[in-house]
Design a protein around this motif. Structure first.
Motif, PDB file in Angstrom:
ATOM      1  N   ASP A 114      25.821  53.272  27.358  1.00 25.87           N
ATOM      2  CA  ASP A 114      25.521  52.958  25.962  1.00 25.87           C
ATOM      3  C   ASP A 114      24.939  51.558  25.781  1.00 25.87           C
ATOM      4  OD1 ASP A 114      27.682  51.304  26.377  1.00 25.87           O
ATOM      5  OD2 ASP A 114      28.992  52.272  24.910  1.00 25.87           O
ATOM      6  N   GLY A 115      24.772  50.829  26.878  1.00 26.06           N
ATOM      7  CA  GLY A 115      24.141  49.524  26.835  1.00 26.06           C
ATOM      8  C   GLY A 115      25.024  48.392  26.354  1.00 26.06           C
ATOM      9  N   THR A 116      26.312  48.667  26.103  1.00 20.64           N
ATOM     10  CA  THR A 116      27.180  47.636  25.540  1.00 20.64           C
ATOM     11  C   THR A 116      27.693  46.651  26.575  1.00 20.64           C
ATOM     12  OG1 THR A 116      29.124  49.058  25.802  1.00 20.64           O
ATOM     13  CG2 THR A 116      27.941  49.150  23.687  1.00 20.64           C
ATOM     14  N   HIS A 117      27.758  47.070  27.821  1.00 19.80           N
ATOM     15  CA  HIS A 117      28.300  46.219  28.876  1.00 19.80           C
ATOM     16  C   HIS A 117      27.414  46.268  30.116  1.00 19.80           C
ATOM     17  CE1 HIS A 117      31.870  46.645  26.346  1.00 19.80           C
ATOM     18  NE2 HIS A 117      32.365  45.580  26.944  1.00 19.80           N
ATOM     19  N   LEU A 118      27.556  45.239  30.910  1.00 23.47           N
ATOM     20  CA  LEU A 118      26.851  45.135  32.178  1.00 23.47           C
ATOM     21  C   LEU A 118      27.887  44.882  33.264  1.00 23.47           C
ATOM     22  CD1 LEU A 118      23.825  44.950  33.199  1.00 23.47           C
ATOM     23  CD2 LEU A 118      24.139  42.477  33.123  1.00 23.47           C
ATOM     24  N   LEU A 119      27.785  45.593  34.371  1.00 21.05           N
ATOM     25  CA  LEU A 119      28.678  45.377  35.501  1.00 21.05           C
ATOM     26  C   LEU A 119      27.879  44.722  36.620  1.00 21.05           C
ATOM     27  CD1 LEU A 119      31.598  45.882  36.547  1.00 21.05           C
ATOM     28  CD2 LEU A 119      30.703  47.937  37.661  1.00 21.05           C
ATOM     29  N   ALA A 120      28.273  43.503  36.973  1.00 17.66           N
ATOM     30  CA  ALA A 120      27.597  42.756  38.036  1.00 17.66           C
ATOM     31  C   ALA A 120      28.553  42.597  39.207  1.00 17.66           C
ATOM     32  CB  ALA A 120      27.161  41.386  37.528  1.00 17.66           C
ATOM     33  N   THR A 121      28.090  42.960  40.388  1.00 17.14           N
ATOM     34  CA  THR A 121      28.858  42.747  41.610  1.00 17.14           C
ATOM     35  C   THR A 121      28.382  41.433  42.208  1.00 17.14           C
ATOM     36  OG1 THR A 121      28.800  45.154  41.928  1.00 17.14           O
ATOM     37  CG2 THR A 121      29.632  43.812  43.759  1.00 17.14           C
ATOM     38  N   ILE A 122      29.264  40.427  42.213  1.00 17.66           N
ATOM     39  CA  ILE A 122      28.841  39.082  42.595  1.00 17.66           C
ATOM     40  C   ILE A 122      29.685  38.572  43.757  1.00 17.66           C
ATOM     41  CG2 ILE A 122      28.086  38.618  40.236  1.00 17.66           C
ATOM     42  CD1 ILE A 122      30.509  36.813  39.900  1.00 17.66           C
ATOM     43  N   VAL A 123      29.109  37.632  44.499  1.00 15.73           N
ATOM     44  CA  VAL A 123      29.788  37.020  45.641  1.00 15.73           C
ATOM     45  C   VAL A 123      29.620  35.514  45.539  1.00 15.73           C
ATOM     46  CG1 VAL A 123      30.109  37.058  48.144  1.00 15.73           C
ATOM     47  CG2 VAL A 123      29.046  39.022  47.004  1.00 15.73           C
ATOM     48  N   ASP A 124      30.763  34.799  45.635  1.00 16.19           N
ATOM     49  CA  ASP A 124      30.729  33.338  45.676  1.00 16.19           C
ATOM     50  C   ASP A 124      31.711  32.872  46.742  1.00 16.19           C
ATOM     51  OD1 ASP A 124      33.276  33.557  44.513  1.00 16.19           O
ATOM     52  OD2 ASP A 124      32.494  33.217  42.484  1.00 16.19           O
ATOM     53  N   GLU A 125      31.932  31.584  46.816  1.00 20.48           N
ATOM     54  CA  GLU A 125      32.820  31.060  47.850  1.00 20.48           C
ATOM     55  C   GLU A 125      34.253  31.561  47.685  1.00 20.48           C
ATOM     56  OE1 GLU A 125      31.965  29.640  50.482  1.00 20.48           O
ATOM     57  OE2 GLU A 125      29.903  29.033  50.075  1.00 20.48           O
ATOM     58  N   GLY A 126      34.595  32.061  46.486  1.00 22.49           N
ATOM     59  CA  GLY A 126      35.938  32.583  46.256  1.00 22.49           C
ATOM     60  C   GLY A 126      36.115  34.034  46.628  1.00 22.49           C
ATOM     61  N   GLY A 127      35.024  34.748  46.945  1.00 21.83           N
ATOM     62  CA  GLY A 127      35.145  36.142  47.339  1.00 21.83           C
ATOM     63  C   GLY A 127      34.139  37.031  46.637  1.00 21.83           C
ATOM     64  N   HIS A 128      34.459  38.324  46.621  1.00 20.07           N
ATOM     65  CA  HIS A 128      33.614  39.345  45.996  1.00 20.07           C
ATOM     66  C   HIS A 128      34.285  39.786  44.695  1.00 20.07           C
ATOM     67  CE1 HIS A 128      32.200  39.333  50.106  1.00 20.07           C
ATOM     68  NE2 HIS A 128      31.230  40.176  49.821  1.00 20.07           N
ATOM     69  N   HIS A 129      33.491  39.944  43.620  1.00 10.25           N
ATOM     70  CA  HIS A 129      34.056  40.214  42.306  1.00 10.25           C
ATOM     71  C   HIS A 129      33.218  41.247  41.564  1.00 10.25           C
ATOM     72  CE1 HIS A 129      35.890  36.290  43.176  1.00 10.25           C
ATOM     73  NE2 HIS A 129      34.659  35.818  43.303  1.00 10.25           N
ATOM     74  N   LEU A 130      33.909  42.051  40.726  1.00 10.88           N
ATOM     75  CA  LEU A 130      33.237  42.902  39.747  1.00 10.88           C
ATOM     76  C   LEU A 130      33.348  42.211  38.397  1.00 10.88           C
ATOM     77  CD1 LEU A 130      34.311  46.597  40.532  1.00 10.88           C
ATOM     78  CD2 LEU A 130      32.150  45.467  41.050  1.00 10.88           C
ATOM     79  N   LEU A 131      32.222  41.774  37.858  1.00  8.65           N
ATOM     80  CA  LEU A 131      32.171  41.023  36.609  1.00  8.65           C
ATOM     81  C   LEU A 131      31.695  41.949  35.498  1.00  8.65           C
ATOM     82  CD1 LEU A 131      32.506  38.130  35.426  1.00  8.65           C
ATOM     83  CD2 LEU A 131      30.042  37.830  35.818  1.00  8.65           C
ATOM     84  N   HIS A 132      32.548  42.130  34.471  1.00  7.32           N
ATOM     85  CA  HIS A 132      32.277  43.028  33.350  1.00  7.32           C
ATOM     86  C   HIS A 132      31.821  42.180  32.166  1.00  7.32           C
ATOM     87  CE1 HIS A 132      33.648  46.264  30.355  1.00  7.32           C
ATOM     88  NE2 HIS A 132      32.807  46.876  31.158  1.00  7.32           N
ATOM     89  N   VAL A 133      30.554  42.321  31.769  1.00  8.91           N
ATOM     90  CA  VAL A 133      29.949  41.410  30.795  1.00  8.91           C
ATOM     91  C   VAL A 133      29.611  42.163  29.505  1.00  8.91           C
ATOM     92  CG1 VAL A 133      28.087  39.762  30.373  1.00  8.91           C
ATOM     93  CG2 VAL A 133      28.905  40.150  32.716  1.00  8.91           C
ATOM     94  N   PRO A 134      30.277  41.838  28.364  1.00  6.91           N
ATOM     95  CA  PRO A 134      29.837  42.395  27.068  1.00  6.91           C
ATOM     96  C   PRO A 134      28.470  41.815  26.705  1.00  6.91           C
ATOM     97  CG  PRO A 134      32.065  41.460  26.942  1.00  6.91           C
ATOM     98  CD  PRO A 134      31.460  40.985  28.229  1.00  6.91           C
ATOM     99  N   VAL A 135      27.513  42.673  26.466  1.00  5.90           N
ATOM    100  CA  VAL A 135      26.145  42.213  26.251  1.00  5.90           C
ATOM    101  C   VAL A 135      26.026  41.342  25.005  1.00  5.90           C
ATOM    102  CG1 VAL A 135      23.805  43.000  25.752  1.00  5.90           C
ATOM    103  CG2 VAL A 135      25.141  44.124  27.530  1.00  5.90           C
ATOM    104  N   THR A 136      26.793  41.661  23.956  1.00  4.88           N
ATOM    105  CA  THR A 136      26.690  40.891  22.710  1.00  4.88           C
ATOM    106  C   THR A 136      27.514  39.610  22.750  1.00  4.88           C
ATOM    107  OG1 THR A 136      28.496  42.203  21.743  1.00  4.88           O
ATOM    108  CG2 THR A 136      26.220  42.950  21.343  1.00  4.88           C
ATOM    109  N   ASP A 137      28.415  39.474  23.697  1.00  5.08           N
ATOM    110  CA  ASP A 137      29.240  38.270  23.790  1.00  5.08           C
ATOM    111  C   ASP A 137      29.522  37.961  25.257  1.00  5.08           C
ATOM    112  OD1 ASP A 137      30.847  36.092  23.385  1.00  5.08           O
ATOM    113  OD2 ASP A 137      32.572  37.233  22.655  1.00  5.08           O
ATOM    114  N   PRO A 138      28.522  37.426  25.969  1.00  2.00           N
ATOM    115  CA  PRO A 138      28.710  37.144  27.398  1.00  2.00           C
ATOM    116  C   PRO A 138      29.871  36.201  27.689  1.00  2.00           C
ATOM    117  CG  PRO A 138      26.394  37.010  26.789  1.00  2.00           C
ATOM    118  CD  PRO A 138      27.156  37.112  25.519  1.00  2.00           C
ATOM    119  N   THR A 139      30.287  35.386  26.701  1.00  2.00           N
ATOM    120  CA  THR A 139      31.402  34.465  26.942  1.00  2.00           C
ATOM    121  C   THR A 139      32.716  35.214  27.154  1.00  2.00           C
ATOM    122  OG1 THR A 139      31.844  34.242  24.562  1.00  2.00           O
ATOM    123  CG2 THR A 139      30.302  32.680  25.557  1.00  2.00           C
ATOM    124  N   ALA A 140      32.749  36.499  26.758  1.00  2.00           N
ATOM    125  CA  ALA A 140      33.956  37.304  26.933  1.00  2.00           C
ATOM    126  C   ALA A 140      33.956  38.086  28.242  1.00  2.00           C
ATOM    127  CB  ALA A 140      34.112  38.270  25.757  1.00  2.00           C
TER     128      ALA A 140
END
Length: 621
Positions: A114-140
């Protein structure tokens, strides 16, 4: 002599990929090759209408929102592969950064249907993460799942309640993924699909596109070859499709639950067959069987394929097809009627390569693609792909056609570690410090030599990334077989580069390099394997001329280790030239590809004429 019209092979406007948007609207982002960077346009699969060129650069990692209004991708400072998610409106008027985190590597990207959220699979020095991003409020944005182990290619269910990723928590340090499903609200692990101890890796391809259907399409390897399976993480029900009539990997591409169709590619060594598998009866329907390829696997990237065929919301197959003499083009078919949506760009008549199985030192058959020019060969070019978990397919390679048009025989080797040949072959390079790959290179050279090709005085090896690494390793460990190595973004000194690699890459190679002789994993072996892997430790044996082409922003094959290799080979009396481009792991655009190929031909011509490569440019210090 070189082809006087080399640019004919590097035509801007060729299709690079097409990424379908989530949801039922039937839109996709078409990426075409521009002179300086990728060009994007939105294709409506319902009307087959193609929109105007987008007013910003797009690439293989770009993704279209379900409503076709936004394109999201990683802003990585010119190609470093480390950065932040940025979304751009298709009219170019609005740009927004979606992540407020330290820079990361992106290893998966998917919009909710429905386009409301974005799921990003990211990797940083802390490990691997699934980041769930509300498109209208990325700060959340919130982290659904984290692990110090590998987690790749996150997906969202059609109703947005479940997420999944390919994970290795169950076997830390070993690259045998399972599929972990997470409740988006509670972040609790719902279920894990794995085939251990004996069944091999399990990977998620996608959730069902039907809202309310929690099933996941899996790619499994219980038989040693890739096959599809459907799995319900809420009930545990699973159906595996053995497809006994297929003898090779079935590359699992897509699934249309409403039509009951699973899309796979029968990856025969010499050609691809695009097949529709009935999810209810397991019956197979052939959609395309005319040679060439219908997908190309990628590795260590945002999506699992450079380009792949997929199913439109109406059930038709969107076919991205290519061949040795035919650039990538896009068709839509229901198996009976086929419509060409994006035809091939105009290129000269090329020469197709033939598939040949050559026998390596331990008896393993290894695929070699090969061809000779129209006239007597002036030399031989052995090309090795990167990865290593990639593959050379029957698809259009402008550089291969340029070599042939300039009078050189060409061989393209699918060495141990290549995909689509089954699990044993893909994992055949683990923990042996390059031994299997070098044996495969030697087997290819022996086969070509028996046919009057591959004279050491006029034979060159070339490749990018891991193919560049193999080019350097080959002239160090097979010093009497080559006149030159043309190494592009190569890892020459794994030991010194270990700490400079981006975190996603370092974790992957920890698994690849930790295999002990008894088949167990022992991380203490990494140092020993790195030493055997590192071409810098063989410079005293190198007799060939060596060229390194490196990106100044590269975090996969960092700049410092390339300089070290050049310095050490130069000190040993070797003929070496290191040249740079201002980008990350690879330059972009058809002009950069043409420039690189032109330079390759200039270097080969010089070597055949007896001119040292060190005389042909300013060496980086």
């Amino acid at each position: 002599m070189p082809d006087p019209q080399l640019d004919r092979w590097f035509t801007s406007g060729a299709v690079l990929t097409a990424r379908p948007a989530s949801g039922p609207a039937g839109l996709c982002l078409v990426v075409e090759d521009g002179a300086e960077h990728g060009i994007g346009r939105v294709l409506d699969l319902r009307t087959l209408e193609l929109g105007p060129v987008l007013p910003f650069e797009v690439g293989f990692d770009s993704l279209l929102s379900p409503d076709g209004s936004w394109v999201v991708g990683l802003d990585d400072d010119g190609g470093s592969e480390v950065g932040a998610l940025v979304v751009r409106h298709v009219d170019g008027t609005r740009v927004q950064t979606l992540t407020d985190r330290p820079p990361f590597v992106l290893r998966g990207l998917e919009y909710a249907a429905d386009g409301t959220h974005l799921l990003a699979t990211i990797v940083d020095e802390g490990g691997h993460h699934l980041l769930h991003v509300p498109v209208t409020d990325p700060t959340a944005a919130s982290v659904l799942f984290s692990s110090p182990e590998e987690s790749w290619y996150g997906h969202l269910s059609a109703d947005g309640t479940l997420a999944c990723a390919d994970t290795t928590d169950h076997v830390p340090g070993v690259r045998l993924p399972a599929v972990t499903v997470i409740d988006v609200v509670t972040r609790a692990v719902v279920a894990v699909a794995d085939d251990l101890p004996d069944g091999g890796p399990v990977r998620a391809v996608r959730f069902s596109p039907a809202p309310g259907d929690p099933r996941v399409l899996l790619a499994t390897e219980r038989s040693g070859f890739a096959r599809p399976a459907l799995w319900n993480p809420l009930t545990g029900e699973r159906r595996d499709y053995e497809l006994p009539e297929l003898e090779a990997d079935a590359i699992v591409l897509d699934w249309h639950a409403g039509a009951g169709t699973i899309l796979v590619v029968d990856a025969l060594p010499g050609r691809h067959r695009l097949l529709a598998v009935d999810e209810h009866t397991s019956e197979i329907r052939v959609l395309r069987d005319v040679g060439g390829s219908a997908c190309e696997p990628d590795v260590a990237s945002v999506f699992p394929h450079y380009a792949q065929s997929f199913l439109a919301p109406d059930g038709r197959a969107v076919v991205l097809a290519s061949g040795w003499t035919t650039p990538l083009h896009l068709q839509v078919t229901d198996g009976t009627d086929t419509h060409v949506v994006l035809p091939t760009v105009d290129v000269p008549r090329g020469i197709p390569l033939e598939s040949q199985l050559v026998v390596s030192a331990d008896g393993t058959p290894v695929q070699l693609w090969w061809a000779v020019p129209d006239g007597p060969p002036r030399g031989t070019i052995l090309q090795v792909h990167g990865g290593p978990n990639l593959v050379t397919l029957d698809r259009y390679h402008p550089d291969v056609q340029a070599w042939l048009a300039s009078g050189f025989a060409v061989g393209c080797l699918n060495y141990r570690g290549s995909v689509t040949f089954g699990r044993t072959f893909r994992e055949g390079f683990w923990g042996v410090g390059g031994d299997r790959e070098i044996e495969d290179v030697e087997a290819a050279l022996d086969w070509l030599r028996a046919r009057g090709l591959a004279d050491p005085a006029s034979t060159f090896i070339t490749g990018a990334s891991y193919g560049g690494h193999m080019s350097l390793l080959s002239v160090g460990r097979l010093p009497d077989r080559f006149a030159g190595a043309l190494a592009i973004v190569a890892m020459a000194d794994w030991e010194s580069a270990w700490d400079e690699m981006n975190p996603a890459l370092r974790k992957t190679w920890t698994s690849f390099m930790s295999l002990a002789p008894d088949g167990s994993f022992d991380s203490s072996r990494i140092t020993e394997t790195l030493k055997r892997f590192s071409s810098i430790n063989y410079v005293d044996r190198v007799r060939a001329s060596v060229w390194l082409h490196q990106g100044s922003r590269d975090t996969r094959t960092p700049p410092a280790q390339a300089r070290s290799y050049g310095d050490k080979l130069r000190a040993a009396g070797g003929d070496v030239l290191v040249e740079w481009f201002d980008a990350g792991h690879e330059p972009t655009g058809s002009e950069a590809a043409l420039h690189e190929c032109t330079r390759l031909l200039e270097l080969v011509e010089a070597r055949l004429d007896g001119t040292p490569w060190r005389n042909l440019g300013a060496t980086d210090g």
